[in-house]
Design an enzyme around this catalytic site. Structure first.
Site, PDB file in Angstrom:
ATOM      1  CG  ASP A  22      60.676  62.019  44.868  1.00  0.00           C
ATOM      2  OD1 ASP A  22      60.808  60.884  45.211  1.00  0.00           O
ATOM      3  OD2 ASP A  22      59.935  62.903  44.840  1.00  0.00           O
TER       4      ASP A  22
ATOM      5  CG  ASP B  68      57.599  67.217  44.155  1.00  0.00           C
ATOM      6  OD1 ASP B  68      58.391  66.205  44.844  1.00  0.00           O
ATOM      7  OD2 ASP B  68      56.503  67.249  43.917  1.00  0.00           O
TER       8      ASP B  68
ATOM      9  CG  ASP C 158      62.467  64.932  47.377  1.00  0.00           C
ATOM     10  OD1 ASP C 158      62.908  63.790  47.554  1.00  0.00           O
ATOM     11  OD2 ASP C 158      61.549  65.089  46.603  1.00  0.00           O
TER      12      ASP C 158
END
Length: 643
Positions: A319, A516, A520
């Site tokens: 990410d 995080d 996600d």
């Protein structure tokens, strides 16, 4: 010598005391018997060896019974058979030696596992039990379970923080090594967030509880540690599954040797050689060593299966926001006119922003505090929503906001100080003082300083493909991907499309997903290995992930991949070498070349070598290199300061 089963309180004794008692009993019997042989009294020697073997055999039979009730057909059955048949066939010395090796082996294995798990055990042992809470201006000592959100807590020097909190007063100097592996003390000031599980090594300070103790960072870490300690790696479970098969092979080989030769000693020797199993001994010690080593550098691996999966990862999907970047706007540059200092531009802008609730205002105020600038309360403030802010600070008229808004309220334009941001993902705040444009403050969510080096180390560790998956616009994601040299960039990703990206990437090999945020979590769960940054309470990402980074940096992840590959390699090496030598010894015993006593001694040498080799997983690969990368202040609160 057999691996310890999970029943560590059989016979009413704590495990270590029981193992030590068996070792003393077997050792004393062996010594007394040898003295009797020297004195020429073999009948008493035989009696001493039998008497010393029986308690160990009884303990082993009870342990075996417990294993069978749980459906485990481990090689502890072979140990019991070897001792029982040795006594039956009159080989009391061999039986006593096997008993001694079994008892000593249990203690050795327990020591090795304890040595491997010491980092994780230390984490669990640091939990605070009580705290000093202010109630009606008085201090009271309460259980941490009684602490509620918003309570004011006093932290004294030497105390472990019981809950996550925000600094209310004073200056905190914290030892955060238990969470992050960072050896250097870290300073915190009023407004900073501090984490439970860290230790105060400075003066007294006060915090406001952000979460109940059960939902704090350290409570989440402890839960993850306990899960890791109670887990079995797939390699270890494989030993359990094939224990019965190995038992049948061993008994068949022993029976065949007896049937073809008519020599009971050959069958006994085969049983003695097969008593331990390097697969059961080596794998748990090595895997626990690897997990413990990862924990010591701030990377918590939830169980042995995750460590093994981490060793096989070939694709990494990351990410952007909060993972490759810091996850929040920061000042990356300040342009200023010749007649005003950069700090003065920031101070006046931040002072005026104290009257605004805009997210950019908070960034400027925080940056000013970090630089030690003294802010002044503004007056005559007028805010135009979506455009900017105007007011007076120290008697000077200050205007801040977008370029067009500030120019419309200024009589003079200083083109040297006024610059619009053209880089993707950046935003500019223009500042005018007394009608003259004084400067521009450029903000962005910058790429982590360690990101490029970490990605390169991942590639060297065996990651063949790296993918950036971000919910940001394509131009912003592409800019970050180009900066970091990432092969594939996916922008404007939803949680569902991130899951699809993970599934598609599995065609290239096992996939690791790093993120995080709550968005996600589905992708973390879908990946072969999910990695979350930060164990903050019961965050969805930390719960869904198999690996949790306890420090707000990516460095430990690259180290963990190297550690995982090395750990699994050492475990396999121990298994192959140990089992290979055991099989050779069993064949030699079946053909009459290795008597029971010598076989027991040889097998003990093999087992000790296997365990010592497995403990090599505790040694950090390139230890000095890892230490050099661990710079002071590796925390979310004290991440690198903006320019």
């Amino acid at each position: 010598m057999i691996i310890v089963t999970s029943d560590k309180h059989a016979m009413g004794f704590p495990f270590k005391q029981r193992g030590l008692l068996m070792l003393v009993c077997a050792g004393a019997g062996l010594s007394i018997g040898l003295v009797c042989v020297v004195l020429g009294n073999r009948s008493n020697a035989h009696f001493a060896w039998v008497l010393a073997t029986l308690p160990v055999l009884a303990a082993l039979l009870l342990q075996t019974y417990g294993s069978l009730r749980r459906g485990d057909f481990g090689l502890d059955i072979v140990a019991a058979l070897s001792m029982a048949f040795a006594l039956w066939f009159g080989e009391s010395l061999a039986a006593n030696v096997v008993a001694l090796m079994y008892a000593g082996g249990q203690l050795l294995e327990e020591f090795a596992s304890g040595r491997a798990a010491r980092e994780m055990t230390a984490l669990v042992g640091r939990v605070a039990r009580t705290a000093f809470r202010y109630r009606n201006k008085l201090l009271e000592e309460v259980s941490i379970a009684e602490i509620a959100v918003g309570d004011r807590i006093m932290i004294r020097q030497g105390e472990v923080l019981p809950v996550d909190g925000t600094m209310l007063s004073g200056r905190a100097v914290l030892d955060e090594s238990a969470l992050t592996g960072e050896a250097q003390p870290v300073d915190h000031h009023v407004g900073d967030e501090v984490l439970s599980g860290t230790t105060s090594i400075g003066p007294v300070f006060e915090i406001k509880a952000l979460r109940p103790a059960a939902d704090s960072t350290y409570a989440a870490v402890v839960r993850l540690v306990e899960k890791a300690q109670n887990s079995k790696a797939p390699m270890a479970r494989m030993a359990d599954r094939y224990g019965l098969a190995f038992l049948l092979v061993t008994v068949s080989m022993a029976f065949t040797a007896w049937l073809l030769s008519g020599d009971t000693r050959r069958a006994l020797a085969v049983l003695v050689i097969a008593t331990p199993c390097p697969l059961i001994l080596a794998v748990p010690v090595a895997i626990m060593s690897g997990i413990s080593l990862c924990a010591s550098i701030g990377c918590l691996v939830k169980d042995g299966g995750v460590l093994e999966a981490l060793s096989r990862v070939r694709v990494a999907i990351l990410d952007k926001t909060g993972t490759l970047t810091h996850g929040g706007a920061r000042i990356v540059a300040i342009g200023n006119a010749d007649w005003v200092e950069k700090d003065e531009v920031l101070r006046l802008a931040a002072s005026l922003d104290q009257a605004s609730g805009h997210v950019m205002a908070e960034v400027l105020i925080t940056a000013a505090h970090e630089r030690g600038l003294q802010l002044t309360p503004p007056d005559s403030v007028e805010e135009i929503a979506g455009s900017g802010l105007e007011g007076r600070v120290n008697g000077r008229r200050v205007v801040i906001g977008g370029g067009s808004f500030v120019k419309s309220r200024s009589s003079t334009e200083n083109t040297r100080a006024f610059t619009e941001s053209h880089r993707p993902g950046e935003a500019a705040v223009t500042v005018a003082i007394d009608g003259i444009i004084a400067g521009t403050i450029v903000l962005a969510d910058p790429v982590r300083s360690e990101a490029i080096a970490v990605l390169e180390r991942m590639r060297k560790a065996g990651i063949r493909r790296i993918v950036l998956a971000s919910g940001d616009r394509n131009d912003i994601a592409s800019h970050v991907g180009k900066t970091l040299g990432i092969e594939q960039v996916l922008g404007e990703q939803t949680p569902a499309s991130k899951v699809a990206a993970v599934i598609a990437a599995k065609s290239f090999g096992p996939v690791m997903m790093v993120g995080d945020g709550v968005n996600d979590a589905p992708a973390l769960a879908a990946a072969d290995v999910g990695v979350a940054l930060g164990a903050r309470g019961t965050a969805a990402s930390s719960e869904a992930a198999g690996v949790v980074l306890l420090v707000d940096r990516l460095d430990p992840l690259a180290d963990a991949i190297v550690i995982a590959r090395r750990t699994v390699g050492i475990a396999r090496q121990s298994v192959i070498v140990g089992l290979g030598l055991s099989v050779v010894g069993m064949c030699a015993a079946a053909f009459g070349y290795l008597p029971p006593l010598e076989g027991a001694l040889l097998q003990e040498v093999i087992d000790v070598a296997v365990i010592l080799n497995a403990l090599r997983a505790l040694a950090r690969p390139d230890d000095a290199d890892i230490a050099a990368r661990r710079t002071p202040g590796l925390t979310r609160i004290n991440a690198e300061k903006a320019v």
